[in-house]
Design an enzyme around this catalytic site. Structure first.
Site, PDB file in Angstrom:
ATOM      1  N   GLU A  19       0.859  -1.189   0.000  1.00 48.35           N
ATOM      2  CA  GLU A  19       0.000   0.000   0.000  1.00 48.35           C
ATOM      3  C   GLU A  19       0.894   1.238   0.000  1.00 48.35           C
ATOM      4  O   GLU A  19       1.914   1.250   0.678  1.00 48.35           O
ATOM      5  CB  GLU A  19      -0.818  -0.068   1.294  1.00 48.35           C
ATOM      6  N   THR A  50      -3.838   4.732  -0.555  1.00 44.22           N
ATOM      7  CA  THR A  50      -4.713   5.183   0.530  1.00 44.22           C
ATOM      8  C   THR A  50      -5.347   6.543   0.204  1.00 44.22           C
ATOM      9  O   THR A  50      -4.890   7.252  -0.697  1.00 44.22           O
ATOM     10  CB  THR A  50      -3.958   5.333   1.869  1.00 44.22           C
ATOM     11  N   HIS A  94      -8.467   3.474  -2.119  1.00 46.39           N
ATOM     12  CA  HIS A  94      -9.253   3.399  -0.888  1.00 46.39           C
ATOM     13  C   HIS A  94     -10.339   4.469  -0.954  1.00 46.39           C
ATOM     14  O   HIS A  94     -10.048   5.634  -1.204  1.00 46.39           O
ATOM     15  CB  HIS A  94      -8.352   3.611   0.325  1.00 46.39           C
ATOM     16  N   ASP A 126     -11.660   7.569   9.691  1.00 46.67           N
ATOM     17  CA  ASP A 126     -11.659   7.889  11.120  1.00 46.67           C
ATOM     18  C   ASP A 126     -12.314   9.237  11.364  1.00 46.67           C
ATOM     19  O   ASP A 126     -12.598   9.976  10.430  1.00 46.67           O
ATOM     20  CB  ASP A 126     -10.210   7.924  11.634  1.00 46.67           C
ATOM     21  N   ALA A 144     -19.018   1.593   6.775  1.00 46.30           N
ATOM     22  CA  ALA A 144     -18.464   1.059   5.528  1.00 46.30           C
ATOM     23  C   ALA A 144     -19.466   0.151   4.810  1.00 46.30           C
ATOM     24  O   ALA A 144     -19.495   0.095   3.579  1.00 46.30           O
ATOM     25  CB  ALA A 144     -17.168   0.314   5.819  1.00 46.30           C
ATOM     26  N   TYR A 179     -10.257  -6.489  11.677  1.00 49.17           N
ATOM     27  CA  TYR A 179      -9.406  -6.124  12.818  1.00 49.17           C
ATOM     28  C   TYR A 179      -9.152  -7.321  13.736  1.00 49.17           C
ATOM     29  O   TYR A 179     -10.001  -7.645  14.586  1.00 49.17           O
ATOM     30  CB  TYR A 179     -10.078  -4.982  13.609  1.00 49.17           C
ATOM     31  N   HIS A 183     -11.795  -3.574  16.175  1.00 51.26           N
ATOM     32  CA  HIS A 183     -11.745  -2.141  15.898  1.00 51.26           C
ATOM     33  C   HIS A 183     -11.856  -1.396  17.219  1.00 51.26           C
ATOM     34  O   HIS A 183     -12.561  -1.838  18.130  1.00 51.26           O
ATOM     35  CB  HIS A 183     -12.893  -1.742  14.965  1.00 51.26           C
TER      36      HIS A 183
END
Ligand code: FAD
Length: 317
Positions: A19, A50, A94, A126, A144, A179, A183
């Site tokens: 990435e 990203t 992204h 975020d 999401a 995660y 998360h």
């Protein structure tokens, strides 16, 4: 080609991918190419790019501070198109809920489709730095999974305000975040897995994990995900520790645990070069074990500079 097709085509062989973060505005794309160039010898089938949220800047005007909103980095879709055509590699922009209305997201996806970008990573984003919790933009998505649903609608020719029988319908392969250590906002790992399953049910095709430094966390997560009914590829995300500051920063920002042995090794380092080397060696050990376990892809977070990713990939690919 879709990421899921790359994985299928590899027939059990682990792929290498990474990435990149668009450099701050004012730079040109050459800096990014200079970081990508050395990694191309390992034949990544795809590269993620990203997206950063908008930020507030404070401008002094007649003795008062005026707050202005700005984007610090160039647009991800353009960068993806440039990388795709320069290296003949698939790119994954992204796409964020935060900072975008549904209409803006649709324009962005239309651009991706037009440019032949077949994969997108759907993320919430975020909270902005002055906010405690995530607040969606006016007319934007909360989670999401709603963004995944919008992309899926487009795959069916359903635009926000019309249905189009387009000659070439979008057919995006959709990645989402997972995660292994849950998360940071989720009340429990089990609840977070339920939310992940909702993203898959909405149409996501694969998962890329948040960084982790203890492989056991990844193995347990994959097992728990299977038990929760998640059967798409789960790609481990690996970040080599690069600076001493990461010992504080990574647990604080991402709410992840660091293994004691890694902490001790970093604390013993006398120079930043030593820390970078410890990070490289740790990531090599992690990657070797994941490779042996047959993970579909080893996906590295490059955070701008790629020399450490090169040193790791050289040992594995
Ligand atoms: P979601 O899946 O929407 O989940 C967010 C939280 O809400 C979770 O705690 C979840 O459990 C909870 N939740 C979900 N649905 C519900 C519901 N219906 N009710 C109540 N709670 C719910 N950030 C960027 O800004 N740019 C990037 O390019 C970027 N790339 C990333 C790549 C990867 C591989 C990963 C792992 C993260 C990336 N992030 C990026 C960070 C990501 O945006 C943040 O972690 C963000 O806080 C959560 O995004 P998400 O897509 O996982 O959100």
């Amino acid at each position: 080609m879709k990421i899921t097709e790359h994985i299928k085509k590899a027939n059990g062989k682990t792929l290498f991918s990474f990435e990149v973060i668009p450099p701050k505005k004012g730079n040109n794309i050459q800096e990014l190419y200079n970081n990508i160039n050395p990694l191309m010898e390992f034949n990544p089938p795809f590269i993620d790019v990203t997206t950063s949220r908008e930020e507030y800047v404070y401008v002094e005007k007649e003795g008062l501070l005026d707050r202005k909103i700005t984007r610090m980095r160039p647009g991800t879709v353009g960068i993806c198109a440039a990388i795709k055509h320069k290296y003949d590699v698939d790119t994954v922009p992204h796409v964020l809920c935060g900072g975008f209305s549904k209409e803006e997201t649709e324009y962005l996806l239309v651009d991706c489709h037009y440019l032949g970008i077949e994969n997108v990573m759907a993320l919430r984003g975020d909270a902005m730095s002055h906010q405690k919790y995530f607040v969606p933009s006016k007319g934007g998505h909360n989670y999401a999974k709603e963004l995944v649903a919008q992309i899926q609608n487009l795959n069916c020719g359903k635009y926000l305000h019309e249905v189009m029988e387009a000659a070439s319908k979008a057919d995006f392969c959709i990645g989402v975040a997972g995660y292994p250590e849950k998360h940071l906002e989720a009340p429990s790992l089990q609840t977070d897995l339920k939310r992940l399953k909702e993203k898959i049910d909405a149409g996501a095709d694969y998962v890329v994990t948040q960084m982790f430094f203890d492989n056991q966390k990844y193995f347990e997560f994959v097992e728990a995900a299977k038990n929760a009914g998640i059967h798409v590829p789960i790609v481990p995300g690996i970040k080599p520790m690069a600076v001493q500051r990461h010992l504080k920063l990574l647990p604080q920002v991402f709410k992840i645990d660091l293994p004691e042995t890694l902490i001790n090794s970093v604390e013993k380092c006398k120079t930043s070069k030593d820390v970078r080397q410890v990070g490289i060696e740790w990531a090599i050990q992690q990657s070797k074990e994941l490779l042996a376990a047959g993970v579909p892809v080893l996906h590295y977070y490059s955070m701008g500079k790629s020399d450490n990713i090169h040193a790791i990939a050289k040992e594995l690919f």
